[in-house]
Design a protein around this motif. Structure first.
Motif, mmCIF file in Angstrom:
data_model
loop_
_atom_site.group_PDB
_atom_site.id
_atom_site.type_symbol
_atom_site.label_atom_id
_atom_site.label_comp_id
_atom_site.label_asym_id
_atom_site.label_seq_id
_atom_site.Cartn_x
_atom_site.Cartn_y
_atom_site.Cartn_z
ATOM 1 N N GLN A 1 0.847 -1.187 0.000
ATOM 2 C CA GLN A 1 0.000 0.000 0.000
ATOM 3 C C GLN A 1 0.888 1.243 0.000
ATOM 4 N N VAL A 2 0.557 2.174 -0.861
ATOM 5 C CA VAL A 2 1.293 3.437 -0.936
ATOM 6 C C VAL A 2 0.293 4.576 -0.834
ATOM 7 N N GLN A 3 0.551 5.496 0.051
ATOM 8 C CA GLN A 3 -0.278 6.695 0.145
ATOM 9 C C GLN A 3 0.459 7.858 -0.501
ATOM 10 N N MET A 4 -0.266 8.621 -1.288
ATOM 11 C CA MET A 4 0.308 9.727 -2.029
ATOM 12 C C MET A 4 -0.359 11.023 -1.573
ATOM 13 N N ILE A 5 0.447 12.024 -1.325
ATOM 14 C CA ILE A 5 -0.094 13.312 -0.901
ATOM 15 C C ILE A 5 0.571 14.412 -1.708
ATOM 16 N N GLU A 6 -0.226 15.152 -2.463
ATOM 17 C CA GLU A 6 0.293 16.268 -3.241
ATOM 18 C C GLU A 6 0.230 17.559 -2.426
ATOM 19 N N SER A 7 1.122 18.455 -2.745
ATOM 20 C CA SER A 7 1.112 19.780 -2.141
ATOM 21 C C SER A 7 1.787 20.754 -3.089
ATOM 22 N N GLY A 8 1.655 22.030 -2.782
ATOM 23 C CA GLY A 8 2.341 23.044 -3.562
ATOM 24 C C GLY A 8 1.470 23.795 -4.544
ATOM 25 N N GLY A 9 0.212 23.401 -4.643
ATOM 26 C CA GLY A 9 -0.677 24.118 -5.542
ATOM 27 C C GLY A 9 -1.023 25.498 -4.998
ATOM 28 N N GLY A 10 -1.681 26.271 -5.827
ATOM 29 C CA GLY A 10 -2.081 27.602 -5.394
ATOM 30 C C GLY A 10 -2.478 28.461 -6.563
ATOM 31 N N LEU A 11 -2.591 29.751 -6.289
ATOM 32 C CA LEU A 11 -2.957 30.739 -7.304
ATOM 33 C C LEU A 11 -1.703 31.468 -7.755
ATOM 34 N N VAL A 12 -1.522 31.525 -9.049
ATOM 35 C CA VAL A 12 -0.342 32.182 -9.601
ATOM 36 C C VAL A 12 -0.752 32.926 -10.865
ATOM 37 N N GLN A 13 -0.061 34.011 -11.148
ATOM 38 C CA GLN A 13 -0.342 34.746 -12.377
ATOM 39 C C GLN A 13 0.287 34.051 -13.574
ATOM 40 N N ALA A 14 -0.290 34.285 -14.718
ATOM 41 C CA ALA A 14 0.266 33.738 -15.955
ATOM 42 C C ALA A 14 1.733 34.150 -16.080
ATOM 43 N N GLY A 15 2.542 33.191 -16.484
ATOM 44 C CA GLY A 15 3.971 33.413 -16.582
ATOM 45 C C GLY A 15 4.738 33.034 -15.337
ATOM 46 N N GLY A 16 4.015 32.768 -14.260
ATOM 47 C CA GLY A 16 4.656 32.402 -13.007
ATOM 48 C C GLY A 16 5.028 30.939 -12.943
ATOM 49 N N SER A 17 5.516 30.546 -11.780
ATOM 50 C CA SER A 17 5.993 29.175 -11.582
ATOM 51 C C SER A 17 5.415 28.584 -10.297
ATOM 52 N N LEU A 18 5.300 27.284 -10.307
ATOM 53 C CA LEU A 18 4.928 26.534 -9.109
ATOM 54 C C LEU A 18 5.708 25.230 -9.105
ATOM 55 N N ARG A 19 6.006 24.749 -7.927
ATOM 56 C CA ARG A 19 6.577 23.411 -7.812
ATOM 57 C C ARG A 19 5.636 22.566 -6.974
ATOM 58 N N LEU A 20 5.103 21.553 -7.596
ATOM 59 C CA LEU A 20 4.248 20.617 -6.890
ATOM 60 C C LEU A 20 5.093 19.504 -6.313
ATOM 61 N N SER A 21 4.720 19.070 -5.136
ATOM 62 C CA SER A 21 5.407 17.966 -4.489
ATOM 63 C C SER A 21 4.435 16.807 -4.298
ATOM 64 N N CYS A 22 4.973 15.629 -4.366
ATOM 65 C CA CYS A 22 4.193 14.417 -4.132
ATOM 66 C C CYS A 22 4.965 13.586 -3.114
ATOM 67 N N ALA A 23 4.397 13.467 -1.934
ATOM 68 C CA ALA A 23 5.016 12.684 -0.875
ATOM 69 C C ALA A 23 4.347 11.321 -0.820
ATOM 70 N N ALA A 24 5.159 10.294 -0.754
ATOM 71 C CA ALA A 24 4.623 8.932 -0.745
ATOM 72 C C ALA A 24 5.083 8.184 0.487
ATOM 73 N N SER A 25 4.196 7.372 1.015
ATOM 74 C CA SER A 25 4.549 6.544 2.157
ATOM 75 C C SER A 25 4.987 5.182 1.648
ATOM 76 N N GLY A 26 5.608 4.407 2.521
ATOM 77 C CA GLY A 26 5.940 3.040 2.160
ATOM 78 C C GLY A 26 7.387 2.862 1.782
ATOM 79 N N ARG A 27 7.928 1.712 2.152
ATOM 80 C CA ARG A 27 9.334 1.428 1.888
ATOM 81 C C ARG A 27 9.581 1.014 0.454
ATOM 82 N N THR A 28 8.509 0.754 -0.296
ATOM 83 C CA THR A 28 8.676 0.278 -1.668
ATOM 84 C C THR A 28 8.497 1.384 -2.698
ATOM 85 N N PHE A 29 8.623 2.617 -2.262
ATOM 86 C CA PHE A 29 8.378 3.761 -3.154
ATOM 87 C C PHE A 29 9.201 3.659 -4.428
ATOM 88 N N SER A 30 10.454 3.253 -4.304
ATOM 89 C CA SER A 30 11.331 3.192 -5.477
ATOM 90 C C SER A 30 10.946 2.078 -6.450
#
Length: 122
Positions: A1-30
């Motif tokens: 079982q792997v749990q995935m949690i995204e973060s980093g979203g938001g409101l940004v103006q056109a031309g801007g940047s965002l970095r989304l992150s995805c955190a996963a649980s579990g020892r078998t992630f790789s």
């Protein structure tokens, strides 16, 4: 079982940047390839890109132009989606998901996060 949690979203103006992150649980992630998908209101979920288990291979349409970059850190169980030069049409809920194969098809992905909202204003 792997749990995935995204973060980093938001409101940004056109031309801007965002970095989304995805955190996963579990020892078998790789053991999993990780994909990014997005779904805009009234539209079907679409493939954004994916990265293989080692991080040595990525694919996404916007990666070719350098607008998006996907990386992963297996030591931290993290995957990142760096998005630059954002456009209003990038507005969507972004999801990360885990698969045994580095596929572009949503049905090949077993575990999904809850999504993070990205809104790009014009």
């Amino acid at each position: 079982q792997v749990q995935m949690i995204e973060s980093g979203g938001g409101l940004v103006q056109a031309g801007g940047s965002l970095r989304l992150s995805c955190a996963a649980s579990g020892r078998t992630f790789s053991s999993y390839a990780i994909g990014w998908f997005r779904q805009a209101p009234g539209k079907e979920r679409e493939f954004v890109g994916r990265i293989n288990r080692s991080g040595g291979s990525t694919y996404c349409g916007d990666c070719v132009t350098g607008r998006f970059t996907i990386t992963r850190d297996n030591a931290k169980n993290m995957v990142y989606l760096q998005m630059n030069s954002l456009k209003p049409e990038d507005t969507a809920v972004y999801y990360c998901a885990a698969s045994f194969t580095p596929s572009f098809r949503a049905l090949d992905y077993i575990y999904w996060g809850q999504g993070t909202q990205v809104t790009v204003s014009s």
